[in-house]
Design a protein around this motif. Structure first.
Motif, PDB file in Angstrom:
ATOM      1  N   ASP A 169       0.777  -1.197  -0.122  1.00 55.06           N
ATOM      2  CA  ASP A 169      -0.053   0.060   0.097  1.00 55.06           C
ATOM      3  C   ASP A 169       0.950   1.411  -0.192  1.00 55.06           C
ATOM      4  O   ASP A 169       0.676   2.362  -0.784  1.00 55.06           O
ATOM      5  CB  ASP A 169      -0.841  -0.013   1.102  1.00 55.06           C
ATOM      6  CG  ASP A 169      -2.057  -1.156   1.187  1.00 55.06           C
ATOM      7  OD1 ASP A 169      -2.394  -1.967  -0.077  1.00 55.06           O
ATOM      8  OD2 ASP A 169      -2.677  -1.119   1.978  1.00 55.06           O
ATOM      9  N   THR A 170       1.539   1.268   0.453  1.00 54.88           N
ATOM     10  CA  THR A 170       2.699   2.193   0.731  1.00 54.88           C
ATOM     11  C   THR A 170       3.470   2.713  -0.779  1.00 54.88           C
ATOM     12  O   THR A 170       2.928   3.581  -1.107  1.00 54.88           O
ATOM     13  CB  THR A 170       4.130   1.922   1.813  1.00 54.88           C
ATOM     14  OG1 THR A 170       3.653   2.226   3.021  1.00 54.88           O
ATOM     15  CG2 THR A 170       4.786   3.469   1.675  1.00 54.88           C
ATOM     16  N   LYS A 172       2.172   2.208  -3.117  1.00 56.14           N
ATOM     17  CA  LYS A 172       1.224   2.405  -4.319  1.00 56.14           C
ATOM     18  C   LYS A 172       1.250   3.731  -3.594  1.00 56.14           C
ATOM     19  O   LYS A 172       1.162   4.658  -4.847  1.00 56.14           O
ATOM     20  CB  LYS A 172      -0.549   1.684  -4.084  1.00 56.14           C
ATOM     21  CG  LYS A 172      -0.523   0.906  -4.596  1.00 56.14           C
ATOM     22  CD  LYS A 172      -1.622  -0.516  -4.383  1.00 56.14           C
ATOM     23  CE  LYS A 172      -3.142   0.826  -4.257  1.00 56.14           C
ATOM     24  NZ  LYS A 172      -4.179   0.050  -3.863  1.00 56.14           N
ATOM     25  N   ASN A 173       0.897   4.699  -3.077  1.00 52.75           N
ATOM     26  CA  ASN A 173       0.347   6.172  -2.113  1.00 52.75           C
ATOM     27  C   ASN A 173       2.188   6.734  -3.296  1.00 52.75           C
ATOM     28  O   ASN A 173       1.995   8.428  -3.825  1.00 52.75           O
ATOM     29  CB  ASN A 173       0.680   5.883  -1.311  1.00 52.75           C
ATOM     30  CG  ASN A 173      -1.072   5.620  -0.755  1.00 52.75           C
ATOM     31  OD1 ASN A 173      -2.223   5.538  -0.683  1.00 52.75           O
ATOM     32  ND2 ASN A 173      -1.019   5.464   0.091  1.00 52.75           N
ATOM     33  N   VAL A 174       2.941   6.014  -2.908  1.00 52.28           N
ATOM     34  CA  VAL A 174       3.720   6.382  -4.320  1.00 52.28           C
ATOM     35  C   VAL A 174       3.915   6.759  -5.720  1.00 52.28           C
ATOM     36  O   VAL A 174       4.699   8.307  -6.161  1.00 52.28           O
ATOM     37  CB  VAL A 174       5.583   5.593  -3.328  1.00 52.28           C
ATOM     38  CG1 VAL A 174       6.621   6.733  -4.070  1.00 52.28           C
ATOM     39  CG2 VAL A 174       6.013   5.749  -1.428  1.00 52.28           C
ATOM     40  N   LYS A 176       1.391   7.225  -6.895  1.00 53.51           N
ATOM     41  CA  LYS A 176       0.076   8.301  -6.926  1.00 53.51           C
ATOM     42  C   LYS A 176       0.627   9.437  -7.007  1.00 53.51           C
ATOM     43  O   LYS A 176       0.103  10.591  -7.071  1.00 53.51           O
ATOM     44  CB  LYS A 176      -0.741   7.742  -6.011  1.00 53.51           C
ATOM     45  CG  LYS A 176      -1.752   6.712  -6.320  1.00 53.51           C
ATOM     46  CD  LYS A 176      -2.929   6.636  -5.814  1.00 53.51           C
ATOM     47  CE  LYS A 176      -3.863   5.063  -6.119  1.00 53.51           C
ATOM     48  NZ  LYS A 176      -4.523   5.086  -5.157  1.00 53.51           N
ATOM     49  N   HIS A 177       1.697   9.355  -5.804  1.00 55.07           N
ATOM     50  CA  HIS A 177       2.238  10.773  -5.969  1.00 55.07           C
ATOM     51  C   HIS A 177       3.382  11.781  -6.347  1.00 55.07           C
ATOM     52  O   HIS A 177       3.605  12.601  -5.981  1.00 55.07           O
ATOM     53  CB  HIS A 177       1.907  11.230  -4.150  1.00 55.07           C
ATOM     54  CG  HIS A 177       0.406  10.999  -3.044  1.00 55.07           C
ATOM     55  ND1 HIS A 177       0.175  10.023  -3.044  1.00 55.07           N
ATOM     56  CD2 HIS A 177      -0.699  11.661  -3.789  1.00 55.07           C
ATOM     57  CE1 HIS A 177      -1.441  10.346  -3.097  1.00 55.07           C
ATOM     58  NE2 HIS A 177      -1.446  10.926  -2.862  1.00 55.07           N
ATOM     59  N   SER A 178       4.040  10.800  -6.816  1.00 55.06           N
ATOM     60  CA  SER A 178       5.269  11.260  -7.483  1.00 55.06           C
ATOM     61  C   SER A 178       5.977  11.654  -8.704  1.00 55.06           C
ATOM     62  O   SER A 178       6.216  11.527  -9.529  1.00 55.06           O
ATOM     63  CB  SER A 178       6.189  10.033  -7.298  1.00 55.06           C
ATOM     64  OG  SER A 178       5.914   9.327  -5.904  1.00 55.06           O
ATOM     65  N   ARG A 464       1.748   2.024 -12.749  1.00 60.83           N
ATOM     66  CA  ARG A 464       0.395   3.292 -12.997  1.00 60.83           C
ATOM     67  C   ARG A 464       0.813   3.746 -13.619  1.00 60.83           C
ATOM     68  O   ARG A 464       2.147   4.109 -14.916  1.00 60.83           O
ATOM     69  CB  ARG A 464       1.194   4.046 -12.030  1.00 60.83           C
ATOM     70  CG  ARG A 464       0.702   5.335 -11.885  1.00 60.83           C
ATOM     71  CD  ARG A 464      -0.311   5.667 -10.895  1.00 60.83           C
ATOM     72  NE  ARG A 464      -0.811   7.375 -10.479  1.00 60.83           N
ATOM     73  CZ  ARG A 464      -1.657   7.592 -11.444  1.00 60.83           C
ATOM     74  NH1 ARG A 464      -2.602   7.167 -12.040  1.00 60.83           N
ATOM     75  NH2 ARG A 464      -2.181   9.358 -10.792  1.00 60.83           N
TER      76      ARG A 464
END
Length: 473
Positions: A169-170, A172-174, A176-178, A464
């Motif tokens: 999950d970490t 995934k978030n990286v 999405k926000h990079s 992504r």
């Protein structure tokens, strides 16, 4: 079927020749403007027979003007060679006829020295995707492509493959926000990143390039639409590689694919139009219009192309740095290679301009990355320097079907099942990027064993992409 598309064969059947008039007619037909297919064909024939009668027609005037000046246009046209030069083809049985036909035309250019077609080749504009063309002191903007300097970048981290499961999950978030994805997307002013590439002198001295600086800054560190991606996966080295300094094992790795964004696309459009105005080629070769590097226009494009390439590299650098810092990881090794570019290289003892449109540099000991798809292996490779291939290899698996065909025929359910079977988490992307829309990467790799050695494999796990190339998820 009154709305069925009119094509070149339809125009040939009513008397048109394969020249610039056909191109103008097809451009008019795209708009249709309330005409049925039959009405359009009838009018096209009438314009062909009596163009002077349509010189004041708001729709068909451009066609009438071209028809009336066709002899003058043909007198100004640069003749192609009567016979096409031979060229090497790798994996010929898996390459569509359209790509071979485009390569055949490219091999008739008066500036062409040599050519090769890679096993992932498919039809594009001008030079086919997967086409490699060496020319004598001339650069072809459409031989480089619209997404100038598009590239692959790979970072292998000092984190074990298991990190993907324990921190899924970490990660995934990286992703999405990079970065940002899709045509026109970028960063707000307070989110922008500074980079030395923005200090390039062309942004100050060249009016056209200066007008693109704000766009370049806005999109620095962003990714394109279509097949561009940022993904985490497992990098496996079966044996130690002394050059890269990586021990055998499986590691967390980051792989990115994107290019020069709006900066490169605008440069490509500007200089392609300029090349067509200067270099008037026959209709079938018009997208291969070239610029002589001894001219001011040729030098301008060369400088702008190299700036776009540097900018594309900077975008990957920003993304990889952001993600490495977010992970708190150390970098074991990094490899980057680009396509959609032109290089000054030696071929058979002479300096030539090598265009690689969707092809990877594969000179002796040159490292490269050849991805498969969102659910298939990618490969870290080392070039063998095969001169017959003009020191090149494929840049991926290559499309098996067009985006339109994929959207019409492929199933979202089948894609979901495939991704689940391969343990791949997909963020964004459309059905047009499904693995089934691509050639089998193992078939492609087996067709180029003379061109590259495989060093390691990359298995995508969190991918992504843009939803459809124009919007964020």
């Amino acid at each position: 079927m009154e709305n069925q598309r009119i094509n070149g064969n339809d125009l040939l059947a009513i008397g048109y020749q394969e020249n610039h008039a056909m191109g103008v007619a097809l451009k008019i037909n795209k708009k249709r403007l309330g005409f049925t297919r039959e009405e359009m064909l009838v009018t096209f024939k009438a314009v062909l027979e009596q163009p002077e009668s349509y010189l004041h027609d708001p729709v068909f005037k451009p066609l009438a003007e071209v028809l009336l000046s066709i002899d003058t246009l043909e007198d100004e046209t640069i003749a192609l060679k009567e016979e096409a030069l031979n060229y090497a083809v790798y994996g010929a049985e898996h390459i569509e006829d359209g790509a071979k036909k485009q390569m055949h035309v490219a091999m008739k250019l008066p500036v062409t020295v040599a050519g090769a077609l890679m096993p992932d080749a498919h039809q594009g504009y001008g030079l086919p995707i997967g086409g490699v063309l060496a020319t004598n002191n001339a650069v072809i903007p459409y031989g480089v492509g619209v997404d100038i300097g598009c590239r692959m970048a790979l970072s292998v981290f000092d984190l074990p493959a298991e990190y993907l499961n324990t921190h899924h999950d970490t990660l995934k978030n990286v992703l999405k926000h990079s970065t940002r994805f899709g045509a026109g997307h970028g960063f707000l002013r307070h989110e922008r990143t500074d980079h030395a590439v923005l200090d390039h002198s062309l942004f100050e001295t060249h009016d056209f390039i200066r007008s693109l600086k704000d766009k370049a800054w806005t999109q620095l560190g962003s990714s394109g639409g279509g097949n561009h991606f940022v993904e985490f996966g497992i990098m496996e080295f079966a044996s130690a590689d002394a050059t890269l300094g990586v021990a055998p094992g499986k590691y967390l790795a980051l792989l990115t694919h994107s290019g020069s964004r709006g900066l490169g696309a605008t440069i490509a459009g500007h200089y392609t139009k300029l090349a067509k105005e200067i270099c008037k080629l026959p209709y079938e070769a018009q997208h291969l219009a070239y610029l002589d590097l001894h001219t001011a226009e040729g030098q301008e494009y060369w400088l702008a192309m190299n700036l776009a390439g540097d900018y594309a590299s900077a975008c990957h650098e920003v993304i990889h740095d952001k993600i490495r810092k977010a992970l708190g990881a150390e970098l074991l090794t990094k490899v980057e290679n680009h396509h959609n570019f032109a290089w000054k290289e030696q071929f058979e003892g002479e300096e030539v301009i090598v265009h690689r449109k969707g092809a990877t540099p594969a000179g002796k000991d040159t490292m490269g990355i050849i991805p498969g798809s969102m659910a298939t292996l990618g490969f870290l490779v080392r070039g063998k320097g095969e001169e017959t291939a003009i020191n090149s290899a494929s840049h991926g698996a290559g499309r098996l079907m067009s985006r339109t065909q994929a959207i019409k025929t492929l199933s979202a359910t089948d894609l979901k099942t495939l991704l689940e079977d391969q343990g791949v988490t997909l963020l964004g992307a459309g059905i047009d990027e499904a693995p089934m829309a691509y050639k089998d990467i193992h078939t492609v790799m087996s067709a180029q064993t003379d061109l590259v050695d495989i060093v390691a494999t990359f298995s995508p796990k969190i991918v992504r992409m843009a939803d459809d190339g124009s919007r964020e998820d």
